[in-house]
Design an enzyme around this catalytic site. Structure first.
Site, PDB file in Angstrom:
ATOM      1  N   ASP A   1      11.968   3.115  -0.522  1.00  0.00           N
ATOM      2  CA  ASP A   1      10.691   3.629  -1.040  1.00  0.00           C
ATOM      3  C   ASP A   1      10.644   3.816  -2.696  1.00  0.00           C
ATOM      4  OD1 ASP A   1       8.045   5.130  -1.012  1.00  0.00           O
ATOM      5  OD2 ASP A   1       8.182   4.364   0.978  1.00  0.00           O
ATOM      6  N   ASP A   2       9.656   4.847  -2.961  1.00  0.00           N
ATOM      7  CA  ASP A   2       9.569   5.118  -4.449  1.00  0.00           C
ATOM      8  C   ASP A   2      10.552   5.681  -5.159  1.00  0.00           C
ATOM      9  OD1 ASP A   2       8.248   4.923  -6.817  1.00  0.00           O
ATOM     10  OD2 ASP A   2       6.521   6.334  -6.145  1.00  0.00           O
TER      11      ASP A   2
ATOM     12  N   ASP B   1       2.399  -0.084  -2.497  1.00  0.00           N
ATOM     13  CA  ASP B   1       1.508   1.053  -2.543  1.00  0.00           C
ATOM     14  C   ASP B   1       0.411   0.655  -3.488  1.00  0.00           C
ATOM     15  OD1 ASP B   1       0.841   3.600  -1.815  1.00  0.00           O
ATOM     16  OD2 ASP B   1       2.873   4.353  -2.268  1.00  0.00           O
TER      17      ASP B   1
ATOM     18  N   SER C   1      -1.011  -1.319   1.247  1.00  0.00           N
ATOM     19  CA  SER C   1      -1.541  -0.077   1.477  1.00  0.00           C
ATOM     20  C   SER C   1      -2.885  -0.215   1.261  1.00  0.00           C
ATOM     21  CB  SER C   1      -0.830   0.833   0.348  1.00  0.00           C
ATOM     22  OG  SER C   1       0.406   0.983   0.874  1.00  0.00           O
TER      23      SER C   1
ATOM     24  N   ARG D   1      -0.736  -0.131   6.105  1.00  0.00           N
ATOM     25  CA  ARG D   1      -1.241   1.414   6.117  1.00  0.00           C
ATOM     26  C   ARG D   1      -2.898   1.601   6.158  1.00  0.00           C
ATOM     27  NH1 ARG D   1       1.768   5.269   4.116  1.00  0.00           N
ATOM     28  NH2 ARG D   1       0.118   6.477   4.966  1.00  0.00           N
TER      29      ARG D   1
ATOM     30  N   ASP E   1      -0.396   9.340   4.522  1.00  0.00           N
ATOM     31  CA  ASP E   1       0.780   9.618   4.683  1.00  0.00           C
ATOM     32  C   ASP E   1       1.018  10.586   5.732  1.00  0.00           C
ATOM     33  OD1 ASP E   1       1.367   8.063   2.573  1.00  0.00           O
ATOM     34  OD2 ASP E   1       2.155   9.280   1.111  1.00  0.00           O
TER      35      ASP E   1
END
Length: 409
Positions: free
Chosen positions: A88-89, A166, A198, A223, A227
């Site tokens: 992820d990030d 994202d 997202s 998504r 979150d």
């Protein structure tokens, strides 16, 4: 110059074919995610921990990702269907290269992303990565909005198989055109890459109504909402939101495109055994991606058994691809999902926080037309007998009973 009737129709057909080819290139063209993707992602459990000096075991680094790939390959997860190992990030350097390319943090990923992807592929697994549509990622690293084709080419060159994109530091009003630009750029690379968007989550937050039909044309999964956090309150909040908005989302779900309520937190700190079973069951019946976010090096045996439950996974991966529906609300919920073999997966879900309760599901309510059905308990792995027009069971507080009802007549 004269054209015959056949010639005119031939020219028209050629023009239509050309137009269709343009559309085909612009919409998602990867043939992937025919069932909900399964895998592992670091975010919920490890967040943006970049302190490898004081916490080398848990920081976002090639060591962490390689160790998770090892566990995926060696501890039964790959054999159960989990295949994507995703970062992820917070993996990137804060600076692009002189020619504008993304690059990993050199201290935490000293061998580079291509080498990491090759390591994952040698384990028989697939490589996932994170980027952001906006000017920066949520963690403050370089975004892709001004480098869309360049970044997609970079990911393809690294051997990426799954991209989570994202939407921080971006205007949700532009996402209806921005995310399709990324889809086109992914198609242009020629590499099949699962595309996790997202897009609707940011629009929902901005009180923009998502066009799920359009989103499904450009994304493999998306998504929809906030979150997930490591708590039962977060899980139940997501489940409620999905139930309340199911009529908008169910028509868009199916092979190649899925609603994504976020990661599984089974095996982390916030859920009990019963609550963990509940999350796994409801994610399965909603045809959600099964993306674990837990420390597979230290996962409790009971949590591992939940995540490796082949009968619940089979419901999630059912080829019919129908997203399940909440058919009863209140303190005792019922969720139902039709399956390819004509049976129905049913989840009885209790919100009681005190004592076990009896929940009854009529066949009519869950969409089963048969008068009799065999009930198969998917957590106990046993047949419960034949039921006439209704199934009922005692459900523990904050727990579920999940069955497959197989029609007899």
């Amino acid at each position: 110059m004269e054209f015959s009737l056949t010639g005119k129709f031939g020219l028209l057909a050629l023009l239509i074919s050309f137009w269709q080819s343009l559309v085909f290139v612009e919409t998602l063209d990867n043939g992937l995610a025919k069932t909900p993707p399964m895998g592992w992602m670091d975010w919920e459990r490890f967040r943006c921990n970049i302190d490898c000096t004081n916490d080398p075991e848990n920081c976002i680094s090639e060591r962490l990702i390689m160790e998770m790939a090892d566990r995926m390959a060696e501890d039964g997860f790959k054999d159960a269907g989990y295949e994507y190992v995703s970062i992820d990030d917070c993996w990137a350097s804060h600076n692009r290269t002189s020619d504008g390319q993304l690059q990993p943090d050199p201290e935490r990923f000293p061998h580079g992303m291509k080498a990491l992807g090759e390591y994952i592929h040698l384990k028989g697994l697939k490589f996932g990565i994170y980027a952001d549509y906006g000017t920066k990622t949520c963690g403050g690293y370089p975004g892709s909005i001004d480098h869309i084709q360049q970044d997609m080419n970079t990911f393809a060159g690294w051997g990426v198989d799954y991209l989570k994109l994202d939407g921080c530091y971006a205007d949700p009003k532009t996402m209806d055109t921005g995310y399709p630009m990324v889809t086109k750029a992914l198609n242009n690379t020629g590499r099949p890459i699962v595309f996790s968007c997202s897009w609707p989550a940011y629009q929902v937050a901005a009180k923009i109504t998502p066009n799920y039909t359009r989103i499904a044309e450009y994304c493999n999964l998306w998504r929809n909402y906030d979150d997930i956090q490591d708590s039962w309150q977060s899980v139940t909040g997501i489940v409620k939101w999905y139930g309340d908005h199911q009529d908008e989302m169910i028509p868009a779900a199916g092979p190649g495109h899925w609603n994504d309520p976020d990661m599984l937190i089974v095996g982390d700190f916030g859920l009990s055994y019963e609550e963990s079973k509940a999350q796994f069951a409801i994610w399965a019946v909603m045809a959600s991606p099964l993306i674990m976010s837990t420390d597979l090096r230290k996962i409790p045996l009971w949590a591992k058994e939940i995540l490796l439950n082949s009968e619940v996974i089979a419901v999630n991966q059912d080829k019919l691809g129908k997203m399940g529906r909440r058919v009863q609300t209140g303190s005792s919920e019922i969720w139902a999902r039709p399956l390819a073999d004509g049976s129905v997966a049913v989840v009885l879900f209790s919100h009681s926080d005190s004592t076990p309760v009896t929940i009854k599901a009529t066949f009519k309510l869950i969409g089963l037309t048969a008068k009799q059905a065999v009930a198969r308990d998917l957590f106990e792995h046993k047949d419960l007998g034949i039921y006439d027009t209704m199934f009922e069971a005692i459900v523990n507080p904050s727990g579920v009973v999940m069955v497959k009802l197989i029609p007899l007549m």
